[in-house]
Enzyme design. Structure first.
Site, PDB file in Angstrom:
ATOM      1  N   ILE A  93       1.494 -57.514 -11.822  1.00  0.00           N
ATOM      2  CA  ILE A  93       2.434 -57.472 -10.699  1.00  0.00           C
ATOM      3  C   ILE A  93       2.118 -56.359  -9.720  1.00  0.00           C
ATOM      4  CG2 ILE A  93       4.354 -58.567 -11.922  1.00  0.00           C
ATOM      5  CD1 ILE A  93       5.449 -55.816 -12.574  1.00  0.00           C
ATOM      6  N   GLY A  94       1.127 -55.531 -10.036  1.00  0.00           N
ATOM      7  CA  GLY A  94       0.772 -54.455  -9.120  1.00  0.00           C
ATOM      8  C   GLY A  94      -0.449 -53.701  -9.592  1.00  0.00           C
TER       9      GLY A  94
ATOM     10  N   PHE B 116      -3.310 -46.248  -7.996  1.00  0.00           N
ATOM     11  CA  PHE B 116      -4.262 -45.205  -8.358  1.00  0.00           C
ATOM     12  C   PHE B 116      -4.341 -45.007  -9.867  1.00  0.00           C
ATOM     13  CE2 PHE B 116      -4.748 -40.618  -9.353  1.00  0.00           C
ATOM     14  CZ  PHE B 116      -6.083 -40.486  -9.023  1.00  0.00           C
ATOM     15  N   PHE B 117      -3.202 -45.127 -10.555  1.00  0.00           N
ATOM     16  CA  PHE B 117      -3.175 -44.861 -11.991  1.00  0.00           C
ATOM     17  C   PHE B 117      -3.608 -46.062 -12.830  1.00  0.00           C
ATOM     18  CE2 PHE B 117      -0.185 -41.717 -10.320  1.00  0.00           C
ATOM     19  CZ  PHE B 117      -0.684 -40.567 -10.911  1.00  0.00           C
ATOM     20  N   GLY B 118      -3.709 -47.240 -12.245  1.00  0.00           N
ATOM     21  CA  GLY B 118      -4.109 -48.418 -13.006  1.00  0.00           C
ATOM     22  C   GLY B 118      -3.302 -49.633 -12.602  1.00  0.00           C
TER      23      GLY B 118
ATOM     24  N   LYS C 113       2.361 -50.392 -17.711  1.00  0.00           N
ATOM     25  CA  LYS C 113       1.300 -49.798 -16.893  1.00  0.00           C
ATOM     26  C   LYS C 113       0.091 -49.570 -17.792  1.00  0.00           C
ATOM     27  CE  LYS C 113       4.590 -47.285 -13.954  1.00  0.00           C
ATOM     28  NZ  LYS C 113       4.232 -47.761 -12.621  1.00  0.00           N
TER      29      LYS C 113
ATOM     30  N   ASP D 170       5.061 -37.539  -5.929  1.00  0.00           N
ATOM     31  CA  ASP D 170       4.585 -38.725  -5.208  1.00  0.00           C
ATOM     32  C   ASP D 170       5.765 -39.590  -4.786  1.00  0.00           C
ATOM     33  OD1 ASP D 170       2.862 -40.500  -4.048  1.00  0.00           O
ATOM     34  OD2 ASP D 170       2.176 -41.414  -5.919  1.00  0.00           O
TER      35      ASP D 170
END
Length: 497
Positions: free
Chosen positions: A226-227, A230-232, A248, A342
């Site tokens: 679904i997305g 930067f982190f994965g 995630k 962030d």
């Protein structure tokens, strides 16, 4: 277990053999010795061998506190024992928190909820109050002269003496909240004697917290992506038999995993309705990506939502509500010494009921915001959202988060437009360090409405001196006041019966 009865007989006269029998109710079942009663607030489907399923409003008795988030109970109707999530039940002790009408919300949220079309007069909410030793009863009414729905609020005072705790509205005292509700259902409340009808329906269902921070990967079924960031990558997933979660996926070394698990144990304890909660992690086996399991928000990010047809209809009052929800979530993180680093509309997620929640703070450090020398060299950050002092020193604080919040306000007011639209990202830090600030967005973006009182808050968030910026608690109070002003003016909520 229903109520049990005994039969008591007595002879009507000494000359007659007939007798008159009465059913005498025994004392209500109070559960096993040392237990206490709870009622289910939501339906729950068991996901493993140790927990048990139950229906909404089902009665259970708590045998022990299994851990911080789970209770060991026995069910009243069938004597089954097992674990239940503590945030799915309420203790039946006569307190405001024990009744269906209880909501952990603020005044403006109660008014927003009670003004929804389709609710009847007398629908009510019991909630916290800012007044000391008090709660509030918020009730939907109808103004016959103005022909509009309104919400009235009544203070419930908490009294304590040698007999225990009682509750008072005006000068009338009640031994518990249920008695108070029953009285005003029958007699009405306030000058217009509004009879209480039904508690406000609760469409929110909180996340179920895993019993351990480390989750068996076999219990997580990865579904669609679904997305990606930067982190994965981020995937919709299923935990156990029925619960949707978001997973995630992160590639990391063994050392990075060990460090993150230490941080995750702290973040796992963070609980607030305006943050996306960390539910658990999967770090084994080592040759597979690490999974971070969080609440699933089916409406995606606030940035995505604001660009949808529904999002583009968002008016100023609704935008202020969004700002208020974000400030509330950030005020909680601030109180827990959590620095986000962030904060952007991309990292605000929209729940099923359109509540906005702060996300991705779980990928930051939880102490004072300092990083190691090597980490500082490789650190990436979004230039247009980052406070100038944080961009230069790589030291992030709650006050640098406040700067980012001011940029989020701009995003909300402009339906997710990019900040500093005419300035390349890498030039932004230099320009703002020299004193440049974005002008009021209504002056350069067509259709935007940004009153001076809102723009002044944005400029306050962008003060060059971090110590002069407001705290998130102050920002939350400011947003609440803006909402109260709009409610007083009936700018958004008034509608016909």
């Amino acid at each position: 277990m229903g109520q049990k009865f005994s039969i008591k007989c007595k002879k009507q006269s000494k000359n007659k053999n007939t007798s008159k029998c009465q059913k005498i109710p025994k004392k209500a079942y109070e559960g096993p010795p040392g237990s206490y009663m709870v009622k289910a607030k939501y339906k729950y489907a068991a996901s493993g061998d140790t927990d048990i399923s139950f229906e909404e409003k089902e009665i259970m008795y708590v045998l022990e506190q299994f851990d911080e988030f789970w209770l060991k109970v026995v069910k009243q109707k069938d004597n089954k024992e097992g674990l239940v999530p503590s945030n799915y039940v309420s203790k039946q002790d006569g307190s405001p928190q024990s009744v269906e009408a209880w909501r952990e919300i603020q005044r403006w949220e109660a008014e927003k909820s009670l003004m929804k079309i389709g609710l009847q007069k007398g629908t009510y909410i019991i909630r916290p109050s800012r007044k000391e030793n008090s709660y509030a009863l918020s009730v939907r009414d109808f103004d016959e002269k103005k022909k509009i729905c309104i919400v009235k609020h009544f203070q419930i005072k908490t009294l304590q003496d040698e007999k225990g705790i009682s509750y008072s509205v005006n000068i009338r005292n009640f031994p518990n909240i249920l008695t108070l509700i029953q009285f005003y259902e029958k007699n009405g409340i306030g000058n217009t004697h509004i009879p209480l009808t039904d508690p406000m329906p609760d469409n929110y269902q909180p996340p179920v917290h895993f019993q351990d921070i480390e989750i068996n990967r076999e219990n997580i079924e990865i579904l669609n992506e679904i997305g990606r960031g930067f982190f994965g990558s981020v995937h919709r997933a299923k935990w156990g038999r029925s619960y949707e979660v978001a997973a995630k996926m992160l590639q990391s070394s063994k050392a990075e995993r060990e460090k993150f698990v230490l941080e995750a144990k702290i973040m796992h304890k963070l609980r607030h309705r305006k943050i996306v909660e960390l539910l658990g992690v999967c770090t084994e086996p080592q040759d597979m990506p690490m999974l971070i399991i969080v609440e699933y928000m089916k409406n995606g990010s606030l940035k995505e939502y604001l660009k949808t047809p529904d999002g583009k209809k968002t008016n100023l009052n609704q935008m202020v509500h969004m700002m208020a929800e974000i400030s509330e979530g950030m005020a909680y993180l601030e109180s827990e010494k959590v620095v986000h680093r962030d904060l952007r509309a991309d990292n605000i997620l929209v729940a099923n009921d359109l509540t906005r929640k702060v996300a991705d703070f779980g990928l930051t450090e939880l102490t004072d915001g300092s990083l190691g020398d090597q980490e500082k060299k490789t650190l990436r950050f979004p230039y247009k959202w980052t406070a100038p002092e944080a961009a230069k020193s790589k030291v992030f604080t709650s006050k640098s988060d406040v700067w980012s919040y001011g940029i989020v306000m701009f995003e909300i007011l402009t339906w997710a437009s990019s900040p500093y639209p005419d300035i390349p990202a890498k030039e932004v830090i230099e320009k703002v360090s020299k004193g440049y600030r974005m002008p009021n967005p209504e002056k350069f973006i067509t259709g935007v409405c940004c009153p001076d009182e809102i723009y002044k808050i944005m400029i306050w968030c962008w003060d060059a001196n971090p110590e002069k910026r407001p705290t998130f608690l102050v920002l939350q109070e400011k947003m609440d006041l803006l909402i109260v002003d709009t409610l007083t003016n009936n700018a958004y909520y008034s509608h016909s019966k």
